[in-house]
Design an enzyme around this catalytic site. Structure first.
Site, PDB file in Angstrom:
ATOM      1  N   LYS A  79       0.675  -1.195   0.089  1.00 16.68           N
ATOM      2  CA  LYS A  79       0.011   0.027   0.005  1.00 16.68           C
ATOM      3  C   LYS A  79       0.916   1.300   0.073  1.00 16.68           C
ATOM      4  O   LYS A  79       0.445   2.330   0.472  1.00 16.68           O
ATOM      5  CB  LYS A  79      -1.010   0.175   1.231  1.00 16.68           C
ATOM      6  CG  LYS A  79      -1.740  -1.081   1.400  1.00 16.68           C
ATOM      7  CD  LYS A  79      -2.690  -1.727  -0.071  1.00 16.68           C
ATOM      8  CE  LYS A  79      -3.611  -0.635  -0.401  1.00 16.68           C
ATOM      9  NZ  LYS A  79      -3.996  -1.364  -1.656  1.00 16.68           N
ATOM     10  N   THR A  82       3.582   0.760  -4.791  1.00 17.57           N
ATOM     11  CA  THR A  82       4.429  -0.103  -5.600  1.00 17.57           C
ATOM     12  C   THR A  82       3.769  -0.641  -7.062  1.00 17.57           C
ATOM     13  O   THR A  82       4.654  -0.648  -7.878  1.00 17.57           O
ATOM     14  CB  THR A  82       4.858  -1.654  -5.047  1.00 17.57           C
ATOM     15  OG1 THR A  82       3.666  -2.498  -4.765  1.00 17.57           O
ATOM     16  CG2 THR A  82       5.206  -1.386  -3.605  1.00 17.57           C
ATOM     17  N   THR A 288     -12.023   4.748  -1.219  1.00 21.54           N
ATOM     18  CA  THR A 288     -12.186   5.714  -0.090  1.00 21.54           C
ATOM     19  C   THR A 288     -11.992   5.456   1.236  1.00 21.54           C
ATOM     20  O   THR A 288     -12.564   4.204   1.659  1.00 21.54           O
ATOM     21  CB  THR A 288     -13.565   6.388  -0.260  1.00 21.54           C
ATOM     22  OG1 THR A 288     -14.128   6.565  -1.667  1.00 21.54           O
ATOM     23  CG2 THR A 288     -14.074   7.365   0.590  1.00 21.54           C
TER      24      THR A 288
END
Length: 328
Positions: A79, A82, A288
């Site tokens: 996260k 990458t 979101t």
């Protein structure tokens, strides 16, 4: 040198071992997922090296050249950005990369180097073979294993503010397992005392100084490039210039390759000479985030601050995560 025999400054702070398999929990479960980020199966891997697969950096992949072990790896962090980095560097004609994550140095090591080589795309002389598996950065055995494959391997780590990284990690898991507890429940050992649970992988991954210590036992800093996940979004061309320099490549991927997609909030990639539709990251990107209690975020920032400072000192780079917070 084993971790147990050599406790570094960061290690002394935290000795909670990661639960076995914890890092990969977000990838288990039979939910619909972005094909780009799926847990790679053997079948996918055997296809990854075949011509015409999107393992190549262009659609007209020639079926010649030879399969080589990678000279450069994107080793983390989950996260952090990458996938965006991999897609951007694959636009370079001198780079060939595997589209799927081989997970060789953490989950498939017993299959041996020949298996690993076979997963790679064919390259011509002068081309660089690459792969990305973000869980390598937090895998204890990975530095030693990569070093024993080739001690001059170049390593790239995309890092991002650990607080937003943790929330993004949680958001990904939540999209696959809607029944999991709230972020607040998972983040604290004791909510009243404000004790953060550093054994939860979403939080532990962001203690970059702790993991980096392990890598520095095997690799000099000069072989590790730290890419800012934030700048990869705000200035993709600037970060890509550093990546290409680090890999010894001509700066071919430039601002001409990017345009900003307002809906997703990410830059998208296009080939300058190509009028075809630009490639944006898959639907699992730019989710979101759930609303998190500001007090929880404040406590997390306090928790990460000493580790961030340590990380800045170890790398000689200030990622300005603290500054970012005070601006808000």
């Amino acid at each position: 040198a084993s971790n147990s025999s050599r406790e570094g400054a960061a290690g002394a702070w935290l000795r909670t071992p990661l639960a076995p398999g914890e890092v990969i929990t977000a990838q288990s479960g039979g939910f619909e997922r972005d094909p780009q980020e799926s847990s790679t199966t053997d079948e996918e891997l055997s296809r990854a090296g075949s011509p015409g697969n999107r393992g190549g950096s262009s659609s007209t992949t020639p079926d010649y050249g030879e399969k080589r072990l990678p000279q450069a790896l994107i080793i983390g962090v989950k996260k952090g950005g990458t996938r965006a980095l991999l897609e951007a560097i694959r636009a370079h004609p001198d780079v060939r990369a595997v589209g799927t994550e081989p997970h060789f140095f953490d989950r498939n090591y017993e299959k041996g180097l020949e298996w690993y080589r076979n997963v790679m795309p064919k390259t011509l002389d002068g081309q660089i073979t690459m792969e990305k598996t973000p869980s390598y950065f937090v895998t204890n055995e990975a530095p030693r294993r990569i070093h024993s494959m080739a001690k001059d391997t170049k390593l790239i780590v995309v890092v991002r503010n650990p607080v937003t990284r943790a929330i993004s990690d949680y958001t990904q898991t939540l999209s696959k397992k809607p029944e999991i507890p709230t972020f607040e429940v998972l983040a604290f050992k004791n909510r009243t005392l404000g004790l953060i649970d550093a054994s939860w992988s979403a939080i532990r991954i962001g203690i970059y100084a702790l993991h980096l210590e392990n890598w520095l036992q095997y690799f000099p800093l000069s072989q590790i490039l730290f890419v800012s996940g934030e700048r990869l979004i705000t200035d993709p061309a600037g970060e890509m210039a550093k990546v290409q320099d680090f890999l010894g490549l001509k700066r071919i991927v430039t601002e001409k390759h990017f345009y900003f997609n307002k809906t997703k909030g990410f830059p998208c990639l296009k080939k300058p000479e190509d009028s075809s539709a630009p490639r944006c990251l898959g639907k699992s990107k730019g989710r979101t985030h759930p609303k998190i209690d500001p007090d929880v975020i404040h406590r997390l920032r306090k928790f990460y601050k000493p580790f961030n400072v340590m990380f800045y000192q170890m790398t000689g780079q200030d990622f300005q995560w603290e500054q970012e917070e005070s601006d808000k």
